[in-house]
Scaffold this active site. Structure first.
Site, mmCIF file in Angstrom:
data_model
loop_
_atom_site.group_PDB
_atom_site.id
_atom_site.type_symbol
_atom_site.label_atom_id
_atom_site.label_comp_id
_atom_site.label_asym_id
_atom_site.label_seq_id
_atom_site.Cartn_x
_atom_site.Cartn_y
_atom_site.Cartn_z
ATOM 1 N N LYS A 1 0.697 6.101 2.450
ATOM 2 C CA LYS A 1 -0.116 6.288 4.172
ATOM 3 C C LYS A 1 1.886 7.583 4.588
ATOM 4 C CE LYS A 1 -1.293 5.890 8.479
ATOM 5 N NZ LYS A 1 -3.311 6.667 8.767
ATOM 6 N N ASP B 1 -2.710 -5.153 -1.792
ATOM 7 C CA ASP B 1 -3.417 -6.914 -1.330
ATOM 8 C C ASP B 1 -4.933 -6.630 -0.129
ATOM 9 O OD1 ASP B 1 -3.655 -9.293 -0.486
ATOM 10 O OD2 ASP B 1 -3.041 -9.093 1.667
ATOM 11 N N ASP C 1 -8.869 -6.619 -1.994
ATOM 12 C CA ASP C 1 -10.186 -7.839 -1.000
ATOM 13 C C ASP C 1 -11.788 -6.704 -0.616
ATOM 14 O OD1 ASP C 1 -8.653 -10.031 -1.351
ATOM 15 O OD2 ASP C 1 -9.022 -10.058 0.364
ATOM 16 N N ASP D 1 -6.108 4.676 4.646
ATOM 17 C CA ASP D 1 -7.266 4.772 5.228
ATOM 18 C C ASP D 1 -8.379 5.804 5.571
ATOM 19 O OD1 ASP D 1 -5.542 6.874 5.964
ATOM 20 O OD2 ASP D 1 -6.991 7.078 8.058
ATOM 21 N N TYR E 1 6.304 -7.467 2.551
ATOM 22 C CA TYR E 1 6.072 -8.313 1.897
ATOM 23 C C TYR E 1 7.564 -9.455 1.958
ATOM 24 C CZ TYR E 1 1.169 -9.156 0.721
ATOM 25 O OH TYR E 1 -0.248 -9.356 0.564
HETATM 26 C C1 IPM Z 1 -3.142 -12.219 -2.966
HETATM 27 C C2 IPM Z 1 -3.731 -12.804 -1.439
HETATM 28 C C3 IPM Z 1 -1.496 -13.722 -1.001
HETATM 29 C C4 IPM Z 1 -1.174 -12.097 -1.035
HETATM 30 C C5 IPM Z 1 -1.038 -14.624 -0.112
HETATM 31 C C6 IPM Z 1 -1.947 -15.993 -0.290
HETATM 32 C C7 IPM Z 1 0.531 -14.536 0.360
HETATM 33 O O1 IPM Z 1 -3.669 -12.900 -0.679
HETATM 34 O O2 IPM Z 1 -2.729 -12.608 -3.729
HETATM 35 O O3 IPM Z 1 -3.707 -11.019 -2.213
HETATM 36 O O4 IPM Z 1 -1.164 -11.504 0.185
HETATM 37 O O5 IPM Z 1 -0.006 -11.400 -1.670
HETATM 38 MG MG MG Z 2 -5.201 -10.652 -1.017
#
Ligand code: IPM
Ligand code: MG
Length: 366
Positions: free
Chosen positions: A186, A242, A246, A218, A141
């Site tokens: 990884k 990240d 999700d 993975d 990042y």
């Molecule tokens: C999160 C989001 C952010 C990230 C984006 C919006 C930059 O996906 O907070 O998980 O990737 O960190």
């Molecule tokens: Mg995210």
């Protein structure tokens, strides 16, 4: 106690869910005799519209002077041109870096009333209680980026110090919970991951009571939905964290439920739901405010050290998730405001001693 909280509603559904979260903090302040002041600032797409930059200097200055920062969401189709020089996400990344919040805590639990919404078979969901600790200010990042006509690169870099501080925090958190730490990397391919794993191995003897396992990312992506209840604290680097969180949110039934706390060296933290700006839902009273409201519980706990108040907010949300009302993402028809009002009403009846509060385990501290 007195506390100064900067709010950054941002874009899309950010303003609606942040307003609900602020209403909850105001109710907590009133019922527990605290003095919280709120200051709203711009970030993301709305800041680009107003000032040409996603993180205006006034926003950064205000956040650095605050006790805690509460953020909604950033981004939207208006600013998603991949060739744009300024992007809403730069505001969020710049703020995380400016505040030095290197550890992002994302607790995952599956509410019994919502197991039917999870894509997983329900018997896998019993007892799921995972705390993800995502490194937040390093890795791909923040590395140097290059782009020319036919190539692009993102530098992927970690120092020992960057790894060590977040891993130590994860060990501390694991020590206060079920004493199990899963480190995700990884290491079969990436040099940064080999440094990550070596650092975890070097530190582990300092926490002899914590069991440590290493998983490749993975394989973790496969194991998480297969046996989610077998994880306690999961620590990983920025990009893997990240993606895995999700995936974790989907297991809980909705992206709208998960809060997060981003912490650094001091008490000040940045609190935000993990969901995005959901432009398709914006301004229609459809967004689920639970992720934002639960983020206020993390704010109360980690930045203000108000543990009873944090537990009260979590218990009120727990009550509403059990009884409804539910927003459309949870299969209901209630709006953001109705869910907010149900949480406020539960908090009020708790304060009046009328609601028996289910004792919850502290999602971060056992
Ligand atoms: C999160 C989001 C952010 C990230 C984006 C919006 C930059 O996906 O907070 O998980 O990737 O960190
Ligand atoms: Mg995210």
């Amino acid at each position: 106690m007195k506390a100064h909280i900067v709010t950054l509603p941002g874009d899309g559904i950010g303003p609606e869910v942040t307003a609900a979260a602020v209403a909850v903090l105001q109710a907590v302040a009133a019922s527990h005799g605290h003095d919280f002041s709120f200051e709203e600032q711009l970030i993301g797409g709305c800041a680009i519209e107003a000032s040409g930059t996603a993180l205006p200097a006034a926003t950064e200055t205000a956040c650095l002077a605050a006790d805690a920062v509460l953020l909604g969401a950033v981004g939207g189709p208006r600013w998603s041109d991949p060739d744009a020089k300024v992007r809403p996400e730069q505001g969020l990344l710049g703020l995380r870096k400016a505040l030095g919040v290197y550890a992002n805590l994302r607790p995952l639990s599956v509410h019994p009333a919502l197991v039917g919404l999870s894509p997983l078979k329900n018997d896998r969901l019993a007892g799921v209680d995972v705390l993800f600790v995502r490194e937040l200010t390093g890795g791909a990042y923040f590395g140097a980026k290059t782009r020319d006509a036919d190539s692009a690169s993102d530098e992927y870099r970690y120092t020992v110090a960057e790894i060590e501080r977040v891993v130590r925090l994860a060990f501390e958190l694991a020590r206060g919970r079920r004493r199990q730490l899963t480190s995700v990397d990884k290491a079969n391919v990436l040099e940064t991951s080999r440094l990550w794993r070596a650092t975890v191995q070097r530190i582990a003897p300092d926490y002899p009571e914590v069991r440590v396992e290493h998983q490749l990312v993975d394989s973790m992506a496969m194991l998480l939905p297969t046996r989610p209840a077998s994880y306690d604290v999961v620590v990983t680097e920025n990009l893997f964290g990240d993606i895995l969180t999700d995936e974790a949110a989907a297991l809980a039934g909705s992206l709208g439920l998960m809060p997060s706390a981003s912490l650094g060296a001091g008490r000040r933290g940045l609190y935000e739901p993990i969901h995005g700006s959901a432009p398709d839902l914006a301004g229609q009273d459809l967004a689920n405010p639970v992720g934002a409201i639960l983020s206020t519980a993390l704010l109360l706990r980690h930045s203000l050290h108000l543990h009873a108040e944090a537990a009260a907010v979590e218990a009120a949300v727990e009550h509403v998730l059990r009884a409804g009302p539910y927003t459309p993402d949870l299969g209901g028809q209630a709006g953001t405001a109705a869910v907010r009002d149900a949480v406020l009403a539960t908090l009020a009846s708790q304060a009046a001693g009328n609601t028996s509060v289910t004792k919850l385990t502290d999602p971060c501290c056992g």
